[in-house]
Design an enzyme around this catalytic site. Structure first.
Site, PDB file in Angstrom:
ATOM      1  CD  GLU A 127      -3.089  -1.078   2.131  1.00 17.94           C
ATOM      2  OE1 GLU A 127      -4.102  -1.786   1.957  1.00 17.94           O
ATOM      3  OE2 GLU A 127      -2.952  -0.333   3.122  1.00 17.94           O
ATOM      4  CD  GLU A 180      -4.056  -5.852   3.498  1.00 18.91           C
ATOM      5  OE1 GLU A 180      -4.974  -5.075   3.863  1.00 18.91           O
ATOM      6  OE2 GLU A 180      -2.862  -5.644   3.722  1.00 18.91           O
TER       7      GLU A 180
END
Length: 477
Positions: free
Chosen positions: A196, A384
């Site tokens: 991320e 995720e």
């Protein structure tokens, strides 16, 4: 003998019919079509991150990280929580691997704590840190679970001067990644460079809501972004240079996906354009090897300074792209210069326990589809996806039907993407355990297993039983 044709009809009209289906109000047997199967080689897994679960921050030579400092600064984390103990998985990893095995997952996404390997960020490796991860990897493999390793999941060694403001940090990430690959790639076949980008750059150095908690001018934020994607590219090259042949390399990114208001060509085109432009500094640059004109024009004098050869490094070819998919953004086609118009979330937009987690299952399908159509990666993994819920404990049970609702709808949309031929190869549910949720501390629970942080007792939630059944059948249940 009237039962015979009824039985035959039940068998003929339902793929899952037994001939004993309950009668409908009309008196005819009810039949139910079952959800389609995922491919046999589809990877089902769970995901965690080192700082969120390990604890043991002062053990076996681990160096201090930016998150140690941030979480110990009063007022920056909810309830002044920190990751000093977290889920104590540094000591309890055999118990957590047993939870994974009980679920039936065959893959596990984990991260390495950089400061356990290089306490100062670079230099001489810490053998105790290497030994720990060797034990974890070996225990996973002994349980029949394949590790998928993330090199950097936000816990930056505090000793690195300037953090991501310093271009040299990108080279330190590469050195560390190459070393870890040399130690683990005889058993680990999938590595992710970073997790991320937007969070550890924009939120760490722009809004300041994540470590190191800075609020820099936009030009400096843009340079931090550039250093982050440069670090990713250098790490790709370092892993390839030091890993065993056949090692797969990618990243895990929370690409912001803009969904069409509805599925017509003009709205789809608007959503695709919005997705490409709003990820110009991250995934678009990585996959296209340049900063697109719209981004450079928008940033003007604040645009990042790019050195010769940077973009070639940044766009080093990937074996897969990992997507962390949670909440959607929406757009519609518009006649203005941009070609699209944002549709903001409003008070009535459905959410899970975390205020940011707007529920929009279609982002699962469109995220995979847009990534495929914009950038054509060889393979995609959902690295995720999950949901926070309030998780009240009643008589020792956590009946988190709301989380199951969320997961069932998202996994169904991932199945749609697979059915349409997009190269989605696996799914890692966030998360195996309730854990330290960064600035939210321990107040937001994402786990399939409830953790009593006072005793460290793990209790499977109803969602764990649901996921176990999904894996067993390889379909939405």
């Amino acid at each position: 003998m009237a039962a015979t044709p009824v039985l035959a009809m039940g068998a003929a009209t339902s793929a899952s019919g037994t001939g004993n289906e309950p009668a409908s109000p009309s008196g005819k047997p009810q039949t139910h079509s079952r959800a389609p199967l995922f491919p046999k080689d589809f990877r089902w897994g769970c995901a965690t991150a080192a700082y969120q679960i390990e604890g043991a921050v002062d053990e076996d030579g681990r160096g201090k990280t930016n998150w140690d400092i941030f979480s110990h600064t009063p007022g920056l984390v909810a309830n002044n929580d920190n990751g000093d103990v977290a889920c104590d998985s540094y000591h309890r990893y055999p118990e957590d691997i047993a939870l994974l095995k009980d679920l039936g997952v065959r893959s596990y996404r984990m991260s390495i704590a950089w400061s356990r390997i290089f306490p100062e960020g670079r230099g001489k490796p810490n053998q105790k840190g290497v030994d720990h991860y060797n034990k974890v990897i070996d225990a996973l493999l002994a349980a029949g679970i394949e590790p998928h390793v993330t090199m950097f999941h936000w816990d930056l060694p505090a000793a690195l001067p300037g953090g991501w403001q310093n271009r040299d940090t990108a080279y330190a990430l590469a050195d560390y990644s190459g070393y870890v690959a040399s130690q683990l790639s005889d058993r680990v076949h999938h590595f992710m460079t970073v997790n991320e980008l937007r969070c550890f750059t924009d939120q760490g150095y722009g809004s300041g809501i994540k470590a190191p908690g800075l609020k820099l001018p936009q030009a400096e934020v843009n340079q931090v972004r550039h250093n982050g994607i440069l670090g990713h590219g250098l790490a790709v090259q370092a892993i390839r240079a030091h890993a065993k042949p056949g090692t797969q390399v990618g990243l895990a990114d929370n690409t912001v996906f803009f969904l069409p208001a509805f599925d017509t060509p003009e709205h789809v085109a608007a959503a695709k354009k919005a997705t490409r432009e709003n990820n110009a500094m991250f995934m678009t640059a990585i996959m296209e090897g340049r900063y697109i004109d719209e981004y450079l024009k928008q940033e003007g004098a604040a645009a990042p300074k790019v050195e010769p050869g940077d973009m070639k490094i940044i766009s080093s070819p990937l074996d897969f792209v990992g997507l962390n998919i949670y909440a959607p953004e929406w757009v519609r086609a518009d006649d203005g210069p941009a070609g699209y118009k944002y549709i903001p979330h409003i008070a009535s937009s459905p959410r899970m326990a975390s205020p940011w987690l707007v529920v929009g299952p279609e982002v699962a399908y469109w995220g995979v589809r847009m990534t495929s159509e914009l950038w054509k990666p060889k393979a995609i993994y959902i690295t995720e996806n999950g949901a926070s819920a309030d998780d009240p404990v009643t008589d020792g049970h956590i009946d988190d039907a709301d989380r199951i609702m969320y997961l069932r709808n998202y996994v169904g949309q991932f199945q749609r993407a697979v059915a349409e031929g997009y190269p989605l190869k696996g799914y890692f549910l966030w998360s195996l355990l309730d854990n330290f949720e960064w600035a939210d501390g321990y107040g937001k629970r994402f786990g399939l297993h409830y953790v009593d942080f006072a005793t460290q007792k793990r209790t499977p939630k109803l969602s764990a039983a649901w996921y176990k059944e999904v894996i067993r059948q390889s379909r939405v249940v």
